[in-house]
Scaffold this motif. Structure first.
Motif, PDB file in Angstrom:
ATOM      1  N   LYS A  59       0.733  -1.289  -0.113  1.00 13.59           N
ATOM      2  CA  LYS A  59      -0.102   0.007  -0.183  1.00 13.59           C
ATOM      3  C   LYS A  59       0.626   1.267   0.121  1.00 13.59           C
ATOM      4  CE  LYS A  59      -3.687   2.116   2.599  1.00 13.59           C
ATOM      5  NZ  LYS A  59      -4.538   1.880   3.815  1.00 13.59           N
ATOM      6  N   LYS A  60       0.840   2.239  -0.920  1.00  8.11           N
ATOM      7  CA  LYS A  60       1.554   3.353  -0.941  1.00  8.11           C
ATOM      8  C   LYS A  60       0.632   4.467  -0.647  1.00  8.11           C
ATOM      9  CE  LYS A  60       3.919   1.338  -4.673  1.00  8.11           C
ATOM     10  NZ  LYS A  60       4.266   1.228  -6.176  1.00  8.11           N
ATOM     11  N   THR A  61       1.264   5.504   0.092  1.00  6.30           N
ATOM     12  CA  THR A  61       0.693   6.351   0.508  1.00  6.30           C
ATOM     13  C   THR A  61       1.695   7.937   0.316  1.00  6.30           C
ATOM     14  OG1 THR A  61       1.381   6.517   2.991  1.00  6.30           O
ATOM     15  CG2 THR A  61      -0.859   5.364   2.528  1.00  6.30           C
ATOM     16  N   GLU A  62       1.022   8.732   0.344  1.00  5.68           N
ATOM     17  CA  GLU A  62       1.522  10.254   0.252  1.00  5.68           C
ATOM     18  C   GLU A  62       1.022  11.108   1.022  1.00  5.68           C
ATOM     19  OE1 GLU A  62       4.319  13.045  -2.076  1.00  5.68           O
ATOM     20  OE2 GLU A  62       4.262  10.958  -2.195  1.00  5.68           O
ATOM     21  N   VAL A  63       1.706  12.135   1.641  1.00  7.43           N
ATOM     22  CA  VAL A  63       0.970  12.959   2.565  1.00  7.43           C
ATOM     23  C   VAL A  63       1.528  14.363   2.133  1.00  7.43           C
ATOM     24  CG1 VAL A  63       0.553  13.909   4.982  1.00  7.43           C
ATOM     25  CG2 VAL A  63       1.057  11.378   4.350  1.00  7.43           C
ATOM     26  N   ILE A  64       0.271  15.159   1.938  1.00  7.77           N
ATOM     27  CA  ILE A  64       0.614  16.669   1.289  1.00  7.77           C
ATOM     28  C   ILE A  64       0.089  17.470   2.408  1.00  7.77           C
ATOM     29  CG2 ILE A  64       0.287  18.407  -0.451  1.00  7.77           C
ATOM     30  CD1 ILE A  64      -0.297  15.872  -2.401  1.00  7.77           C
ATOM     31  N   THR A  65       0.912  18.589   2.873  1.00  6.80           N
ATOM     32  CA  THR A  65       0.422  19.501   3.749  1.00  6.80           C
ATOM     33  C   THR A  65      -0.520  20.505   2.811  1.00  6.80           C
ATOM     34  OG1 THR A  65       2.081  19.365   5.364  1.00  6.80           O
ATOM     35  CG2 THR A  65       0.803  21.571   5.263  1.00  6.80           C
ATOM     36  N   VAL A  66      -1.751  20.997   3.132  1.00  4.16           N
ATOM     37  CA  VAL A  66      -2.466  21.851   2.455  1.00  4.16           C
ATOM     38  C   VAL A  66      -2.920  23.058   3.203  1.00  4.16           C
ATOM     39  CG1 VAL A  66      -4.911  21.983   1.061  1.00  4.16           C
ATOM     40  CG2 VAL A  66      -3.404  19.738   1.188  1.00  4.16           C
ATOM     41  N   GLU A  67      -2.294  24.277   2.941  1.00  4.93           N
ATOM     42  CA  GLU A  67      -2.847  25.509   3.260  1.00  4.93           C
ATOM     43  C   GLU A  67      -4.160  26.183   2.930  1.00  4.93           C
ATOM     44  OE1 GLU A  67      -1.263  26.996   6.352  1.00  4.93           O
ATOM     45  OE2 GLU A  67       0.311  25.317   6.508  1.00  4.93           O
ATOM     46  N   THR A  69      -3.714  12.917   3.070  1.00  3.15           N
ATOM     47  CA  THR A  69      -3.330  11.458   2.804  1.00  3.15           C
ATOM     48  C   THR A  69      -3.928  10.877   1.797  1.00  3.15           C
ATOM     49  OG1 THR A  69      -2.687  11.691   5.453  1.00  3.15           O
ATOM     50  CG2 THR A  69      -2.603   9.524   3.944  1.00  3.15           C
ATOM     51  N   LEU A  70      -3.042  10.453   0.991  1.00  2.00           N
ATOM     52  CA  LEU A  70      -3.470   9.851  -0.464  1.00  2.00           C
ATOM     53  C   LEU A  70      -3.094   8.396  -0.606  1.00  2.00           C
ATOM     54  CD1 LEU A  70      -3.132  12.904  -0.840  1.00  2.00           C
ATOM     55  CD2 LEU A  70      -2.946  12.409  -3.178  1.00  2.00           C
ATOM     56  N   THR A  71      -3.811   7.575  -0.943  1.00  2.00           N
ATOM     57  CA  THR A  71      -3.641   6.157  -1.197  1.00  2.00           C
ATOM     58  C   THR A  71      -3.487   6.228  -2.961  1.00  2.00           C
ATOM     59  OG1 THR A  71      -5.019   5.462   0.381  1.00  2.00           O
ATOM     60  CG2 THR A  71      -4.356   3.852  -1.393  1.00  2.00           C
ATOM     61  N   VAL A  72      -2.164   5.712  -3.094  1.00  7.46           N
ATOM     62  CA  VAL A  72      -1.926   6.162  -4.452  1.00  7.46           C
ATOM     63  C   VAL A  72      -1.296   4.644  -5.348  1.00  7.46           C
ATOM     64  CG1 VAL A  72      -1.195   8.204  -4.150  1.00  7.46           C
ATOM     65  CG2 VAL A  72       0.541   6.462  -4.038  1.00  7.46           C
ATOM     66  N   THR A  73      -1.203   4.592  -6.814  1.00  7.67           N
ATOM     67  CA  THR A  73      -0.724   3.735  -7.377  1.00  7.67           C
ATOM     68  C   THR A  73       0.584   4.027  -7.854  1.00  7.67           C
ATOM     69  OG1 THR A  73      -1.763   4.319  -9.599  1.00  7.67           O
ATOM     70  CG2 THR A  73      -3.044   2.989  -8.008  1.00  7.67           C
ATOM     71  N   ASP A  74       1.451   3.269  -8.832  1.00 13.61           N
ATOM     72  CA  ASP A  74       2.737   3.653  -9.369  1.00 13.61           C
ATOM     73  C   ASP A  74       2.370   4.830 -10.517  1.00 13.61           C
ATOM     74  OD1 ASP A  74       4.046   1.817  -8.045  1.00 13.61           O
ATOM     75  OD2 ASP A  74       4.050   0.150  -9.357  1.00 13.61           O
ATOM     76  N   ALA A  75       1.077   5.074 -10.890  1.00 17.09           N
ATOM     77  CA  ALA A  75       1.022   6.097 -11.760  1.00 17.09           C
ATOM     78  C   ALA A  75       0.779   7.360 -11.250  1.00 17.09           C
ATOM     79  CB  ALA A  75      -0.450   5.659 -12.696  1.00 17.09           C
TER      80      ALA A  75
END
Length: 73
Positions: free
Chosen positions: A7-15, A49-55
């Protein structure tokens, strides 16, 4: 098949998110980005917090957030 692969995740801070309407808007624009399969918004932490694929392309996600009127860090 379900359960295969990491499972791949990416976290982005959003102001700039002020409430549930803003959170819903950010979630909608992120779900439209290629490779994003799920989004969880935390207003208190100011994160997506995003759940992402290789794309997934992090630059495309940040561009979508900026185009929606928020600041992606």
């Amino acid at each position: 098949m379900f359960g295969l692969g990491k499972k791949k995740t990416e976290v982005i801070t959003v102001e700039g998110m002020m409430g549930q309407h803003c959170a819903a808007r950010v979630k909608d624009v992120l779900m439209a980005v290629d490779g994003v399969k799920g989004v969880k918004i935390d207003l208190d932490a100011k994160t997506a917090t995003l759940t992402v694929t290789d794309a997934f392309d992090p630059t495309a996600a940040r561009t979508a957030i900026t185009a929606a009127g928020y600041k992606a860090l």
